[in-house]
Design an enzyme around this catalytic site. Structure first.
Site, PDB file in Angstrom:
ATOM      1  N   HIS A  33      36.149  50.014  39.713  1.00  6.41           N
ATOM      2  CA  HIS A  33      36.924  51.179  39.302  1.00  6.41           C
ATOM      3  C   HIS A  33      37.221  51.042  37.801  1.00  6.41           C
ATOM      4  O   HIS A  33      36.780  50.082  37.140  1.00  6.41           O
ATOM      5  CB  HIS A  33      38.214  51.309  40.128  1.00  6.41           C
ATOM      6  CG  HIS A  33      39.027  50.065  40.201  1.00  6.41           C
ATOM      7  ND1 HIS A  33      39.657  49.527  39.108  1.00  6.41           N
ATOM      8  CD2 HIS A  33      39.295  49.223  41.237  1.00  6.41           C
ATOM      9  CE1 HIS A  33      40.286  48.438  39.464  1.00  6.41           C
ATOM     10  NE2 HIS A  33      40.078  48.212  40.750  1.00  6.41           N
ATOM     11  N   HIS A  36      38.217  47.628  36.342  1.00  6.19           N
ATOM     12  CA  HIS A  36      37.126  46.679  36.082  1.00  6.19           C
ATOM     13  C   HIS A  36      36.369  47.073  34.805  1.00  6.19           C
ATOM     14  O   HIS A  36      36.020  46.224  33.991  1.00  6.19           O
ATOM     15  CB  HIS A  36      36.121  46.685  37.231  1.00  6.19           C
ATOM     16  CG  HIS A  36      36.657  46.214  38.546  1.00  6.19           C
ATOM     17  ND1 HIS A  36      36.867  47.050  39.604  1.00  6.19           N
ATOM     18  CD2 HIS A  36      37.019  44.975  38.963  1.00  6.19           C
ATOM     19  CE1 HIS A  36      37.321  46.366  40.628  1.00  6.19           C
ATOM     20  NE2 HIS A  36      37.442  45.092  40.265  1.00  6.19           N
ATOM     21  N   LYS A 147      47.355  42.885  36.777  1.00  6.53           N
ATOM     22  CA  LYS A 147      47.935  43.281  38.077  1.00  6.53           C
ATOM     23  C   LYS A 147      48.007  42.086  39.033  1.00  6.53           C
ATOM     24  O   LYS A 147      49.011  41.864  39.686  1.00  6.53           O
ATOM     25  CB  LYS A 147      47.110  44.399  38.711  1.00  6.53           C
ATOM     26  CG  LYS A 147      47.640  44.788  40.101  1.00  6.53           C
ATOM     27  CD  LYS A 147      46.897  45.961  40.676  1.00  6.53           C
ATOM     28  CE  LYS A 147      45.508  45.633  41.160  1.00  6.53           C
ATOM     29  NZ  LYS A 147      45.467  44.750  42.342  1.00  6.53           N
ATOM     30  N   ASP A 148      46.900  41.319  39.079  1.00 14.05           N
ATOM     31  CA  ASP A 148      46.862  40.145  39.953  1.00 14.05           C
ATOM     32  C   ASP A 148      47.466  38.970  39.178  1.00 14.05           C
ATOM     33  O   ASP A 148      46.781  38.028  38.799  1.00 14.05           O
ATOM     34  CB  ASP A 148      45.424  39.858  40.376  1.00 14.05           C
ATOM     35  CG  ASP A 148      44.856  40.995  41.205  1.00 14.05           C
ATOM     36  OD1 ASP A 148      45.355  41.222  42.307  1.00 14.05           O
ATOM     37  OD2 ASP A 148      43.939  41.686  40.720  1.00 14.05           O
ATOM     38  N   GLN A 151      47.290  35.338  40.481  1.00 14.06           N
ATOM     39  CA  GLN A 151      45.894  34.887  40.361  1.00 14.06           C
ATOM     40  C   GLN A 151      45.609  34.474  38.912  1.00 14.06           C
ATOM     41  O   GLN A 151      45.049  33.411  38.651  1.00 14.06           O
ATOM     42  CB  GLN A 151      44.969  36.018  40.790  1.00 14.06           C
ATOM     43  CG  GLN A 151      43.532  35.863  40.354  1.00 14.06           C
ATOM     44  CD  GLN A 151      42.611  36.911  40.940  1.00 14.06           C
ATOM     45  OE1 GLN A 151      42.371  36.909  42.124  1.00 14.06           O
ATOM     46  NE2 GLN A 151      42.054  37.792  40.124  1.00 14.06           N
ATOM     47  N   VAL A 174      45.181  49.177  34.659  1.00 17.84           N
ATOM     48  CA  VAL A 174      44.814  50.597  34.499  1.00 17.84           C
ATOM     49  C   VAL A 174      45.390  51.348  35.697  1.00 17.84           C
ATOM     50  O   VAL A 174      45.310  50.881  36.838  1.00 17.84           O
ATOM     51  CB  VAL A 174      43.281  50.766  34.435  1.00 17.84           C
ATOM     52  CG1 VAL A 174      42.902  52.237  34.347  1.00 17.84           C
ATOM     53  CG2 VAL A 174      42.729  50.022  33.227  1.00 17.84           C
ATOM     54  N   SER A 184      40.746  48.376  44.510  1.00 19.70           N
ATOM     55  CA  SER A 184      39.734  48.742  45.505  1.00 19.70           C
ATOM     56  C   SER A 184      40.403  49.063  46.835  1.00 19.70           C
ATOM     57  O   SER A 184      39.878  49.814  47.641  1.00 19.70           O
ATOM     58  CB  SER A 184      38.748  47.595  45.686  1.00 19.70           C
ATOM     59  OG  SER A 184      38.346  47.132  44.425  1.00 19.70           O
TER      60      SER A 184
HETATM   61  O1  PAF Z   1      40.332  39.608  41.413  1.00 17.45           O
HETATM   62  C1  PAF Z   1      39.252  39.570  42.079  1.00 17.45           C
HETATM   63  O2  PAF Z   1      38.505  40.550  42.202  1.00 17.45           O
HETATM   64  C2  PAF Z   1      38.871  38.279  42.770  1.00 17.45           C
HETATM   65  O3  PAF Z   1      39.988  37.603  43.241  1.00 17.45           O
HETATM   66  C3  PAF Z   1      37.983  37.362  41.909  1.00 17.45           C
HETATM   67  C4  PAF Z   1      38.711  36.895  40.656  1.00 17.45           C
HETATM   68  C5  PAF Z   1      36.725  38.111  41.506  1.00 17.45           C
HETATM   69  C6  PAF Z   1      37.597  36.119  42.708  1.00 17.45           C
HETATM   70  O4  PAF Z   1      36.893  36.446  43.866  1.00 17.45           O
END
Ligand code: PAF
Length: 277
Positions: A33, A36, A147-148, A151, A174, A184
């Site tokens: 989207h 990305h 956002k993540d 992570q 975004v 997604s």
């Molecule tokens: O954020 C994501 O889309 C996933 O967690 C990643 C970093 C591609 C790892 O699979």
């Protein structure tokens, strides 16, 4: 644009790259989207070459989670990347986790707290696959969305701890015109859940103009705000130190609000930096 499906093809391309050409890397699970594409455009602007991986990583999904129904549309993704990426790397699960592979990467502390407590094993799966990709791609820079946030912080930690040479670059979320963060997972919301999900950006706006003096009361107020929306099932509301993700303390320079909210079976997350009042 080249599309490679095997490690051998990628390694051969990597070996043949002229020294001195910078490489930007955007890891994704596909279903691309605008969020990305923003990462890919930034990678394009800052590097000579751009590689995007598309791999729905099985190890970051829990047993009851949505691995099987995670949206996949490689043809559409390749079309979106046309003219933006030089290489799209989409290996199979058997290549990333060959028979007998038994090494996991775990960022102690960060992995188990917050969203890690709601999704046990999730961050181990992310850290493991991101380590594998960073080792394979050998990029100068890798791009992730804010956002993540948990992570992102665990990846920053592992890259520092394992002396990886790739620079980690984070870009703002975004959003859809109504403020919902692009994800997604939004595709899996029903029309009424999608309409209800706007409570998340509204709660972030509410939090940003509220004063943060007592974190417990602040979290309680944000929960109460989210509870105005009957379809929102609040999974977690946390105010944390933006660097360590620990509880905020007098040492905290910047705080972050982390939200996880379910609409039906879909778990949405979002975050905002907070003014320390
Ligand atoms: O954020 C994501 O889309 C996933 O967690 C990643 C970093 C591609 C790892 O699979």
């Amino acid at each position: 644009m080249q599309t490679y499906h095997t490690l051998a093809e990628w390694r051969d391309y990597r070996r043949r790259l002229a020294a001195g050409l910078t490489l930007g890397f955007v890891p994704t699970m596909g279903s691309l989207h605008a969020g990305h594409l923003q990462l890919v455009r930034r990678a394009r602007a800052e590097n000579a070459l751009v590689v995007v991986s598309i791999f729905v990583n099985p190890t970051q999904f829990g047993e009851t989670e949505d691995f099987e129904c995670y949206p996949r549309d490689l043809a559409r993704d390749l079309e979106a990347l046309h003219g933006l990426a030089d290489v799209v790397f989409c290996p199979t699960a058997d290549m990333i986790y060959p028979l007998g592979s038994s090494t996991c990467v775990e960022v102690a502390g960060i992995s188990d707290m917050l969203l890690g407590a709601i999704r046990p094993g999730h961050f181990r799966g992310v850290a493991t696959v991101v380590t594998k990709f960073l080792n394979l791609i050998q990029a100068d820079r890798a791009y992730f969305g804010l956002k993540d946030y948990q992570q992102l912080q665990s990846i920053r930690r592992l890259v520092a701890d394992l002396f990886m040479p790739t620079e980690i670059i984070a870009l703002p979320t975004v959003r859809e015109p109504d403020g919902l963060a692009m994800s997604s997972r939004n595709q899996r919301l029903s029309a009424s859940e999608r309409a209800a999900a706007v409570i998340i950006p509204k709660a972030l706006e509410y939090a940003k103009v509220s004063t943060l003096s007592d974190p417990d009361r602040f979290e309680e107020a944000v929960r109460a705000f989210l509870a105005r929306e009957p379809l929102a099932q609040v999974a977690s509301v946390d105010v944390r130190d933006a660097d360590t993700l620990e509880e905020i303390s007098p040492m905290t320079k910047c705080a972050v609000l982390l939200l996880a909210v379910r609409f039906g079976t879909v778990l949405l997350i979002d975050q905002a930096e907070l003014f320390l009042g």
